[in-house]
Write a protein that holds these residues in place. Structure first.
Motif, PDB file in Angstrom:
ATOM      1  N   LYS A  17       9.165 -27.029  10.586  1.00 46.02           N
ATOM      2  CA  LYS A  17       9.681 -26.201   9.498  1.00 46.02           C
ATOM      3  C   LYS A  17       9.373 -26.807   8.134  1.00 46.02           C
ATOM      4  O   LYS A  17       9.062 -26.089   7.182  1.00 46.02           O
ATOM      5  CB  LYS A  17      11.182 -25.980   9.678  1.00 46.02           C
ATOM      6  CG  LYS A  17      11.489 -25.046  10.833  1.00 46.02           C
ATOM      7  CD  LYS A  17      12.977 -24.903  11.038  1.00 46.02           C
ATOM      8  CE  LYS A  17      13.269 -23.978  12.210  1.00 46.02           C
ATOM      9  NZ  LYS A  17      14.717 -23.885  12.461  1.00 46.02           N
ATOM     10  N   ALA A  18       9.439 -28.126   8.025  1.00 50.46           N
ATOM     11  CA  ALA A  18       9.100 -28.785   6.759  1.00 50.46           C
ATOM     12  C   ALA A  18       7.623 -28.570   6.420  1.00 50.46           C
ATOM     13  O   ALA A  18       7.274 -28.298   5.264  1.00 50.46           O
ATOM     14  CB  ALA A  18       9.426 -30.274   6.841  1.00 50.46           C
ATOM     15  N   ARG A  21       7.199 -24.956   5.291  1.00 52.91           N
ATOM     16  CA  ARG A  21       7.666 -24.780   3.907  1.00 52.91           C
ATOM     17  C   ARG A  21       6.654 -25.364   2.921  1.00 52.91           C
ATOM     18  O   ARG A  21       6.352 -24.748   1.897  1.00 52.91           O
ATOM     19  CB  ARG A  21       9.034 -25.444   3.704  1.00 52.91           C
ATOM     20  CG  ARG A  21      10.192 -24.638   4.246  1.00 52.91           C
ATOM     21  CD  ARG A  21      11.539 -25.183   3.787  1.00 52.91           C
ATOM     22  NE  ARG A  21      11.705 -26.608   4.023  1.00 52.91           N
ATOM     23  CZ  ARG A  21      12.119 -27.149   5.162  1.00 52.91           C
ATOM     24  NH1 ARG A  21      12.401 -26.368   6.196  1.00 52.91           N
ATOM     25  NH2 ARG A  21      12.250 -28.454   5.277  1.00 52.91           N
ATOM     26  N   TRP A  39      17.220 -23.747   4.925  1.00 54.44           N
ATOM     27  CA  TRP A  39      16.372 -23.660   3.746  1.00 54.44           C
ATOM     28  C   TRP A  39      16.020 -22.208   3.523  1.00 54.44           C
ATOM     29  O   TRP A  39      15.638 -21.503   4.454  1.00 54.44           O
ATOM     30  CB  TRP A  39      15.092 -24.469   3.936  1.00 54.44           C
ATOM     31  CG  TRP A  39      15.316 -25.940   3.835  1.00 54.44           C
ATOM     32  CD1 TRP A  39      15.456 -26.809   4.856  1.00 54.44           C
ATOM     33  CD2 TRP A  39      15.427 -26.690   2.637  1.00 54.44           C
ATOM     34  NE1 TRP A  39      15.650 -28.065   4.373  1.00 54.44           N
ATOM     35  CE2 TRP A  39      15.630 -28.027   2.998  1.00 54.44           C
ATOM     36  CE3 TRP A  39      15.375 -26.370   1.275  1.00 54.44           C
ATOM     37  CZ2 TRP A  39      15.791 -29.036   2.066  1.00 54.44           C
ATOM     38  CZ3 TRP A  39      15.518 -27.384   0.349  1.00 54.44           C
ATOM     39  CH2 TRP A  39      15.727 -28.698   0.743  1.00 54.44           C
ATOM     40  N   THR A 112      11.267 -19.435  10.277  1.00 55.01           N
ATOM     41  CA  THR A 112      11.663 -20.734   9.752  1.00 55.01           C
ATOM     42  C   THR A 112      13.170 -20.866   9.633  1.00 55.01           C
ATOM     43  O   THR A 112      13.660 -21.717   8.937  1.00 55.01           O
ATOM     44  CB  THR A 112      11.026 -20.980   8.365  1.00 55.01           C
ATOM     45  OG1 THR A 112      11.475 -19.958   7.472  1.00 55.01           O
ATOM     46  CG2 THR A 112       9.531 -21.019   8.456  1.00 55.01           C
TER      47      THR A 112
END
Length: 113
Positions: A17-18, A21, A39, A112
């Motif tokens: 997910k990081a 992003r 997020w 996400t």
């Protein structure tokens, strides 16, 4: 063998997910904000995500129908309204000879959230 990946699924998910992003930021110039434990795209109204969540609406409808509210009621609603899992019994694998080309699999991008 995916056992190592499975044991570290939560960390793997966080890394994925990081990276997603970061790539969306690089490609689209998005900014992010941490709302609770999620997020979200900066500037997105807080209620908009809830409005798009059909599962949240389903749980809210169940709680209203049963005259309940709060965290425990939401958990009860989740249990009462979730779909049964499909039969996950293992199936026999068939091997493909090394000389047989395998079909290409299209890449997908999961949510996400």
């Amino acid at each position: 063998d995916g056992s190592l990946l499975y044991r570290h699924a939560e960390a793997t998910d966080a890394v994925f997910k990081a990276a997603l992003r970061a790539e969306l930021t690089r490609l689209l110039g998005l900014s992010w904000t941490l709302r609770g434990e999620q997020w979200e795209i900066e500037g997105m109204p807080a209620g908009l995500c809830r409005r798009w969540s059909t599962r949240s609406i389903q749980l809210g409808d169940w709680m209203a129908e049963h005259g309940t509210s709060g965290g425990r009621a939401a958990q009860q609603a989740a249990y009462a309204t979730r779909k049964a899992k499909a039969d996950t019994a293992p199936t026999a694998r068939t091997s493909t000879p090394a000389s047989t080309p395998r079909p290409a699999t299209p890449a997908t991008c999961p949510s996400t959230s």
